[in-house]
Write a protein that holds these residues in place. Sequence first.
Motif, PDB file in Angstrom:
ATOM      1  N   GLN A  83       0.317 -24.655  16.723  1.00  0.00           N
ATOM      2  CA  GLN A  83       0.332 -22.973  15.528  1.00  0.00           C
ATOM      3  C   GLN A  83       1.403 -22.009  15.882  1.00  0.00           C
ATOM      4  OE1 GLN A  83      -2.524 -21.061  18.738  1.00  0.00           O
ATOM      5  NE2 GLN A  83      -3.534 -19.367  16.683  1.00  0.00           N
ATOM      6  N   ILE A  86       3.888 -21.473  13.621  1.00  0.00           N
ATOM      7  CA  ILE A  86       3.685 -20.864  12.392  1.00  0.00           C
ATOM      8  C   ILE A  86       4.200 -19.471  12.056  1.00  0.00           C
ATOM      9  CG2 ILE A  86       2.519 -21.189  10.173  1.00  0.00           C
ATOM     10  CD1 ILE A  86       3.590 -23.835  10.797  1.00  0.00           C
ATOM     11  N   GLU A  88       4.003 -17.527   9.995  1.00  0.00           N
ATOM     12  CA  GLU A  88       2.891 -16.971   8.959  1.00  0.00           C
ATOM     13  C   GLU A  88       1.468 -16.821   9.322  1.00  0.00           C
ATOM     14  OE1 GLU A  88       4.856 -19.346   8.562  1.00  0.00           O
ATOM     15  OE2 GLU A  88       6.404 -18.381   6.756  1.00  0.00           O
ATOM     16  N   LEU A  89       1.514 -17.033  10.565  1.00  0.00           N
ATOM     17  CA  LEU A  89      -0.150 -17.116  10.969  1.00  0.00           C
ATOM     18  C   LEU A  89      -0.882 -16.241  11.811  1.00  0.00           C
ATOM     19  CD1 LEU A  89      -0.838 -20.695  12.166  1.00  0.00           C
ATOM     20  CD2 LEU A  89      -1.969 -19.537  10.390  1.00  0.00           C
ATOM     21  N   ASP A 138      -6.181 -18.736  11.102  1.00  0.00           N
ATOM     22  CA  ASP A 138      -5.393 -20.284  10.935  1.00  0.00           C
ATOM     23  C   ASP A 138      -6.471 -21.261   9.788  1.00  0.00           C
ATOM     24  OD1 ASP A 138      -4.449 -19.892  13.897  1.00  0.00           O
ATOM     25  OD2 ASP A 138      -6.232 -20.328  14.199  1.00  0.00           O
ATOM     26  N   LEU A 141      -4.559 -19.925   5.250  1.00  0.00           N
ATOM     27  CA  LEU A 141      -3.840 -20.091   4.996  1.00  0.00           C
ATOM     28  C   LEU A 141      -3.149 -21.866   4.437  1.00  0.00           C
ATOM     29  CD1 LEU A 141      -0.401 -18.521   5.306  1.00  0.00           C
ATOM     30  CD2 LEU A 141      -0.267 -19.450   7.294  1.00  0.00           C
ATOM     31  N   PHE A 142      -4.099 -22.194   5.358  1.00  0.00           N
ATOM     32  CA  PHE A 142      -4.572 -23.807   4.859  1.00  0.00           C
ATOM     33  C   PHE A 142      -5.581 -23.801   3.999  1.00  0.00           C
ATOM     34  CE2 PHE A 142      -2.115 -23.351   8.526  1.00  0.00           C
ATOM     35  CZ  PHE A 142      -0.780 -24.046   8.595  1.00  0.00           C
ATOM     36  N   ALA A 307       3.138 -28.658   7.607  1.00  0.00           N
ATOM     37  CA  ALA A 307       2.559 -26.982   7.660  1.00  0.00           C
ATOM     38  C   ALA A 307       2.913 -25.854   7.378  1.00  0.00           C
ATOM     39  CB  ALA A 307       1.881 -27.405   8.371  1.00  0.00           C
ATOM     40  N   ALA A 311       2.274 -23.163   4.678  1.00  0.00           N
ATOM     41  CA  ALA A 311       1.799 -21.633   5.436  1.00  0.00           C
ATOM     42  C   ALA A 311       2.869 -21.027   4.460  1.00  0.00           C
ATOM     43  CB  ALA A 311       2.565 -21.498   6.011  1.00  0.00           C
ATOM     44  N   LYS A 312       4.018 -21.104   4.114  1.00  0.00           N
ATOM     45  CA  LYS A 312       5.419 -20.040   3.408  1.00  0.00           C
ATOM     46  C   LYS A 312       4.824 -19.703   1.746  1.00  0.00           C
ATOM     47  CE  LYS A 312       9.862 -20.373   4.420  1.00  0.00           C
ATOM     48  NZ  LYS A 312       9.662 -21.205   6.166  1.00  0.00           N
ATOM     49  N   MET A 315       1.629 -17.818   2.255  1.00  0.00           N
ATOM     50  CA  MET A 315       1.711 -15.927   2.321  1.00  0.00           C
ATOM     51  C   MET A 315       2.085 -15.442   1.474  1.00  0.00           C
ATOM     52  SD  MET A 315       1.341 -14.842   4.664  1.00  0.00           S
ATOM     53  CE  MET A 315       0.749 -13.165   5.369  1.00  0.00           C
TER      54      MET A 315
END
Length: 328
Positions: A83, A86, A88-89, A138, A141-142, A307, A311-312, A315
């Motif tokens: 976590q 990343i 972005e989280l 969390d 974002l996925f 991941a 995430a990028k 976001m």
Amino acid sequence: MDVQRILTGDRPTGPHHIGHYFGTLQNRVKLQNEGHEIFLIVADYQVLTDRMETELIEQNICEIVRGYIATGIDPQKSTIFVQSQIPELAELTLLFSMITSMNRVARNPTVKEEINAMNLEDTVSLGMFSYPVSQAADILLFNPDLVPVGEDQLPHVELTREIARKFNRLFGDVFKIPEAMLSDVPRLVGLDGDNKMSKSRGNAIFLKDDEDTVMKKVKSAVTDSGREIVYDRAKKPNLSNLIDLYHLVSGKTIEDIVNLHNGDGYGEFKEALGQEIITFFKPFQERVLAYSDKDINKIATDGTKRAALVAKDMMSKTKKAMKIQYGF
Ligand code: ATP
Ligand code: MG
């Protein structure tokens, strides 16, 4: 078959216990082997909600990755990531905290129970109070379809769905509304009779426990008065919990177990249960032996890289929808 995307994970507060296995790990492995796309988050920032022994986190991240491998997660098929790596989280958590009311967060029964269990009533941190918002980030974002969890996580998934709906209403459709997926054993009780076996409550049998440790723990499990082995949820709730566990690890029916131990006392019953658990754990413990610390590290590093790409992208979609992806 429609391939579903799945997001689920664990806090690196210690190794996996048998409640994790039947509550969620078993389901995750099954979904992976059916060809679904699995993301497994090791939620290290979430550890900070209730403890500051930060020196233990790195080692516990490795424990969690080991637990995944032991129980059959294949890092070529499934993405294991950390976590905190990343960023972005954290960004999405901030954005979600702007569209979530304090009242809504204060109503969460799991957070209330966790605060009670740790006697944190007057001292609970803002991070602990609002961690379900971080958990919504969390998950979303996925952009998963499914979130396989134990029962304690249901309020968090419900909040996640509300946040996704609210975001979509305000800014246009970005997030799917994920479904929680409960296993047949959504809440395994602790050896102390506590309503949840938990890494943090000293009432768990860990998948990596050696034979002596398993036996010692089983022998110290709470039972009820009267030495007879019967399955009676009202009169013998603690023994019934142990018989349920026996059933899970041995595959024997409750009826067969009770018949088998007709005339035995708790001592003999517990000895047999301990043996069944040891046998059940063996293949997990053997599978992970082949992995060095370096291998485990590489699995987490590679997974986190994969991941990060998802995430990028997500976001960027989020910020675009919010009209805050500026030209500078
Ligand atoms: P901690 O006490 O540190 O929070 P934990 O045992 O609650 O540890 P988590 O990492 O918080 O473990 O939870 C990981 C996943 O395992 C979640 O989906 C949770 O619902 C599930 N889980 C945890 N404990 C149990 C249990 N006793 N029975 C079934 N599922 C469980
Ligand atoms: Mg927990």
